[in-house]
Structure formats: structure tokens, C-alpha cells
Design a protein around this motif. Structure first.
Motif, mmCIF file in Angstrom:
data_model
loop_
_atom_site.group_PDB
_atom_site.id
_atom_site.type_symbol
_atom_site.label_atom_id
_atom_site.label_comp_id
_atom_site.label_asym_id
_atom_site.label_seq_id
_atom_site.Cartn_x
_atom_site.Cartn_y
_atom_site.Cartn_z
ATOM 1 N N LEU A 9 0.693 -1.269 0.110
ATOM 2 C CA LEU A 9 0.017 -0.143 0.145
ATOM 3 C C LEU A 9 0.739 1.182 0.120
ATOM 4 C CD1 LEU A 9 -2.965 0.866 0.041
ATOM 5 C CD2 LEU A 9 -3.036 0.959 2.278
ATOM 6 N N ALA A 10 1.909 1.232 0.739
ATOM 7 C CA ALA A 10 2.828 2.240 0.697
ATOM 8 C C ALA A 10 3.400 2.630 -0.596
ATOM 9 C CB ALA A 10 4.100 1.890 1.735
ATOM 10 N N ARG A 11 3.633 1.593 -1.236
ATOM 11 C CA ARG A 11 4.453 1.858 -3.053
ATOM 12 C C ARG A 11 3.311 2.440 -3.765
ATOM 13 N NH1 ARG A 11 6.849 3.750 -6.271
ATOM 14 N NH2 ARG A 11 7.730 2.599 -7.997
ATOM 15 N N ALA A 77 2.581 11.181 3.604
ATOM 16 C CA ALA A 77 1.462 10.599 3.190
ATOM 17 C C ALA A 77 1.915 9.054 3.398
ATOM 18 C CB ALA A 77 1.139 10.587 1.717
ATOM 19 N N VAL A 78 2.877 8.800 3.100
ATOM 20 C CA VAL A 78 3.264 7.395 3.237
ATOM 21 C C VAL A 78 3.520 6.928 4.957
ATOM 22 C CG1 VAL A 78 5.085 5.608 3.041
ATOM 23 C CG2 VAL A 78 4.493 7.064 1.008
ATOM 24 N N GLU A 79 4.007 8.065 5.611
ATOM 25 C CA GLU A 79 4.002 7.616 6.840
ATOM 26 C C GLU A 79 2.751 7.517 7.732
ATOM 27 O OE1 GLU A 79 6.862 7.616 9.358
ATOM 28 O OE2 GLU A 79 7.926 6.984 7.515
ATOM 29 N N ALA A 80 1.826 8.378 7.293
ATOM 30 C CA ALA A 80 0.310 8.199 7.901
ATOM 31 C C ALA A 80 -0.052 6.768 7.891
ATOM 32 C CB ALA A 80 -0.467 9.205 7.115
ATOM 33 N N LEU A 81 0.322 5.922 7.027
ATOM 34 C CA LEU A 81 0.025 4.323 6.690
ATOM 35 C C LEU A 81 0.116 3.654 7.975
ATOM 36 C CD1 LEU A 81 0.826 3.629 2.913
ATOM 37 C CD2 LEU A 81 -1.594 4.370 3.932
ATOM 38 N N LYS A 82 1.005 4.278 8.682
ATOM 39 C CA LYS A 82 1.235 3.551 9.959
ATOM 40 C C LYS A 82 0.528 3.647 11.046
ATOM 41 C CE LYS A 82 6.394 4.393 9.682
ATOM 42 N NZ LYS A 82 7.532 5.039 10.113
#
Length: 139
Positions: A9-11, A77-82
Motif C-alpha cells: 500500500l505504501a508503494r 502521506a506514506v508515514e500516515a499509513l503507519k
């Protein structure tokens, strides 16, 4: 070639931001939205009103996010996936605004569930011919 279900999902989020980079480069505020189903991004885009009205005059924004600000936005945005826990269906919205040369981002994570799927998974029908237990009524 890789398919969407083979990418993390991050990619996928990273790819979304690369796709939107030209459009974001012309904006100073708005909302990037990403719709997710089975941890795969389907629909994505930007909610934005490009014309601002002040003192009776409508003016288009002169400049948008710089490449450095776009990079910071994508990293956030990618960090928020955590903070995404357990759910596989939903929407992530990134509200952003450029204030005094700094990009401000608020991430909103929304999970979606389908009651019909939940009922089928947790409470399967034992007898599909009779809807009502102990009755002679057919469905």
C-alpha cells in the motif's frame, strides 16, 4: 509486470503522488483522496477549488507546491499509513495547505465495512431453503 495486488500500500501511495505531482504543483491547498478496497488503491484524485474570490474579484492561484514541498507531502502521506490498523476497505484523505512556505498536512483515515459481508462471514445460513428457523415458510 507487477499488478496492484503485488505492490504494498505504501508503494501504491507513492505512485499516486507521482501521478498527481504536476497537478499538485499548481495548487496551494486542497484534499488528496485515495479509495482503498482489499488494500488496493482504486480511485484517487484531488478535491480543490482553483479559483479564490477576494474583495469581489476571482483570481486563479499563481503558483503551487514546489518539488521539495511535494516530496515532503509524499513522505508524510506514506508515514500516515503507519496509523492504519486492521481495515482493508476505506478512504484516506490528505488535507493540505501551504502556509508561509511550509506544507501543512492532516491525514484522515476512514474504514468502511459491509454489513452483508459481515453477516455472511460470521453467521452463515445453515439452511438456505428456510429463512426462518423452526418454520415451514420457504424463502
Amino acid at each position: 509486470m507487477l499488478t496492484a495486488d503485488q505492490l504494498s500500500l505504501a508503494r501504491q501511495v507513492d505512485i499516486v503522488f507521482k501521478e498527481l505531482s504536476v497537478e499538485l504543483g499548481g495548487m496551494t491547498s486542497g484534499t488528496v483522496f485515495i479509495q482503498i478496497r482489499n488494500n488496493i488503491i482504486g480511485k484517487f484524485g484531488i478535491r480543490h477549488n482553483p479559483i479564490a474570490g477576494r474583495n469581489g474579484h476571482l483570481e486563479e492561484e499563481e503558483q503551487g507546491l514546489s518539488s521539495e514541498q511535494l516530496h515532503s507531502f509524499r513522505v508524510m502521506a506514506v508515514e500516515a499509513l503507519k496509523y492504519k490498523r486492521y481495515w482493508t476497505h476505506g478512504e484516506i484523505s490528505y488535507e493540505f495547505a501551504l502556509k508561509k512556505g511550509t506544507i501543512m498536512v492532516d491525514a484522515i483515515l476512514e474504514s468502511n465495512y459491509n454489513m452483508a459481508n459481515l453477516m455472511i462471514q460470521r453467521y452463515p445460513r445453515v439452511n438456505a431453503a428456510n429463512t426462518y428457523k423452526g418454520s415451514d415458510l420457504s424463502s
